[in-house]
Write a protein that holds these residues in place. Structure first.
Motif, PDB file in Angstrom:
ATOM      1  N   GLU A 119      27.080  65.840  21.472  1.00 36.12           N
ATOM      2  CA  GLU A 119      28.029  66.678  20.735  1.00 36.12           C
ATOM      3  C   GLU A 119      27.625  66.878  19.277  1.00 36.12           C
ATOM      4  N   ASN A 120      27.181  65.748  18.651  1.00 32.71           N
ATOM      5  CA  ASN A 120      26.836  65.896  17.239  1.00 32.71           C
ATOM      6  C   ASN A 120      25.383  66.306  17.040  1.00 32.71           C
TER       7      ASN A 120
ATOM      8  N   ASN B 240      27.547  68.863  26.382  1.00 33.54           N
ATOM      9  CA  ASN B 240      28.861  69.048  25.750  1.00 33.54           C
ATOM     10  C   ASN B 240      28.783  69.718  24.376  1.00 33.54           C
ATOM     11  N   ARG B 241      27.863  70.598  24.190  1.00 31.76           N
ATOM     12  CA  ARG B 241      27.726  71.230  22.879  1.00 31.76           C
ATOM     13  C   ARG B 241      27.231  72.654  23.097  1.00 31.76           C
ATOM     14  N   GLU B 242      27.914  73.596  22.463  1.00 32.38           N
ATOM     15  CA  GLU B 242      27.475  74.974  22.599  1.00 32.38           C
ATOM     16  C   GLU B 242      26.482  75.298  21.493  1.00 32.38           C
TER      17      GLU B 242
END
Lengths: 214, 265
Positions: A20-21, A49-51
């Motif tokens: 995510e980060n 989990n990250r666009e």
């Protein structure tokens, strides 16, 4: 959780997992640092989990082009928008769906090659691969999914890379070696099969055919 | 004529590129066409020996590239076949002495003055091979009926394709009908099936070929040579004529027939 980690996949090569980060600058400096380690390896990036933003992807691809020793093979992601973005940039990207038993994820790449592969040529696909022609001696085929050859196979085929199940089908087969899901089969010279089908299921490689010659 | 600049190549060495070049060029010249043969195997020159012209060489291709002499003046006139000219390779230089653009320039200089220009390519797939192939509008791939040669011919075909050249034509050289009948050698059909190229000729093994080459007399000039006949047919096919392929199968011997009768293979 760490920002990102490297792991070796059983066949494809080295996978970088970013979460995510995700921070583009950090990924870049991390890769720069590990360039020596990654040299010669095939490399994929898994974005979880990250666009990704369009300009981020663009910058990342530009950066990867500059790393000469690394063979970048594409992305893996569980975000649908990322895959669509990758398609726009013409970069291979596998969409990981929720674990579905049996069958392959329908979103995987299916590549169709409409020619005979001659010696020294190599074709790869992250998903299934269909070859409308022959695979000649000295040619190589690698696919994350299944391989279907509408012709003769005399070269090296590797299918189901990184998967547990997979199959290879060919109208005619006379190759010295074959690899499916990391399992290898070796064949004697002059050993050949018509309507060849080899598959790996439950960890075993099985070969079916219509007629066998020696 | 579309098939004007013809490059003879193979990937593997020793399959008979120079022999095919010398013979087909001679056959066409003997029919009255003006033919130039360029030896592109710089540093390992051979074509002059096959044609028997080694003692007449004054200038070579590197002199032409350096601008010492125009291409036309460097040509060596054949002593037997009029209309046949050889541009010899240099023996003292290496492949880097002639670049693809140099070869294109030489071919352009000669193009209007000849009906056919043959380029005898070096073995391999490096620089020298690319130099030889670049100016060609027709490519002939020579292969022997053995796996190593076929694989190399296949590779060469792939590279020619990638260079945007038309699909090469195939000559299967040195096929021995006796060995094929015994199952010790690949059949022409096996070779064609793998390479899937248009077949331009099938040249049988000829025990006298070595002596023709050692004497520097192309086999096509001799009626009695079977390889010579096959290579004359290749020349005819290059002219667009339909020539049936020679039947080179051997009659089964009496013993083999008996063996077959009793179920042996």
């Amino acid at each position: 959780m760490e920002e990102f980690k490297l792991r070796g996949t059983n066949v494809i090569g080295i996978e970088l997992i970013v979460g995510e980060n995700f921070n583009l600058q950090k990924v870049k400096s991390f890769l720069k640092e590990k360039e020596q380690l990654l040299k010669g390896a095939r490399f994929i990036i898994s974005v979880e989990n990250r666009e990704l933003k369009e300009e981020e992807l663009e910058e990342l691809l530009e950066f990867l082009k500059g790393l000469s020793g690394i063979t970048f093979c594409g992305f893996k992601t569980n975000v649908k928008a990322n895959r669509e973005l990758c398609i726009k940039f013409n970069v291979p990207c596998d969409l990981l769906t929720e674990k579905s038993e049996g069958g392959r994820a329908s979103t995987e790449e299916v590549k169709i090659v409409r020619k005979t592969l001659r010696s020294g040529e190599k074709v790869t696909s992250t998903g299934d691969l269909i070859i409308m022609g022959d695979v000649n001696p000295g040619a190589e085929v690698e696919a994350g999914g299944n391989v279907y050859v509408m012709g003769s196979v005399r070269g090296f085929v590797r299918a189901g890379i990184g998967k547990r199940e997979g199959e290879v089908r060919a109208v005619y087969f006379e190759a010295p070696r074959l690899e499916i899901c990391g399992k290898t089969a070796e064949f004697e010279r002059k050993e050949h099969y018509i309507n060849f089908r080899a598959k790996v299921k439950e960890g075993k490689l099985k070969i079916d055919h219509l007629k066998r010659g020696a | 004529m579309a098939d004007k600049v013809i490059c003879v190549t193979s990937g593997k060495g020793g399959v008979g590129k120079s022999t095919v070049t010398a013979n087909v060029a001679t056959a066409l010249a003997a029919k009255g066409y003006r033919v130039a043969a360029i030896d592109a195997d710089i540093g390992l020159r051979n074509l002059d020996l096959v044609l028997g012209l080694e003692n007449r060489i004054v200038y070579d291709i590197v002199h032409v590239v350096q601008g010492v002499i125009p291409a036309e003046k460097a040509l060596v006139k054949d002593k037997r076949t009029k209309n046949l000219f050889l541009l010899p390779a240099a023996q003292t230089k290496d492949k880097s002495a002639v670049k693809p653009e140099d070869m294109v320039k030489i071919v352009e200089e000669l193009r209007d003055k000849f009906d056919f220009i043959f380029i005898d390519s070096p073995a391999g797939i490096e620089e020298g091979f690319k130099t030889a192939v670049t100016p060609a509008d027709t490519i002939i791939v020579v292969a022997n009926p053995e796996m190593a040669s076929i694989r190399d011919a296949d590779r060469v075909t792939g590279i020619c394709e990638a260079m945007g050249k038309p699909e090469p034509k195939l000559i299967v050289n040195r096929i021995d009908p006796k060995k094929v009948a015994r199952g010790d050698m690949l059949d022409v059909n096996d070779v064609v099936e793998i390479l899937s190229l248009e077949l331009l000729g099938i040249v049988p093994e000829d025990p006298n070929m070595v002596s023709y080459i050692n004497r520097g007399e192309p086999a096509v000039l001799f009626e009695e040579s079977i390889a010579g006949k096959a290579l004359r047919n290749v020349a005819e096919r290059l002219l667009g004529k339909e020539v049936p392929f020679m039947d080179i199968r051997v009659e089964e011997g009496f013993l083999e027939k008996i063996k077959k009768l009793f179920g042996g293979s």
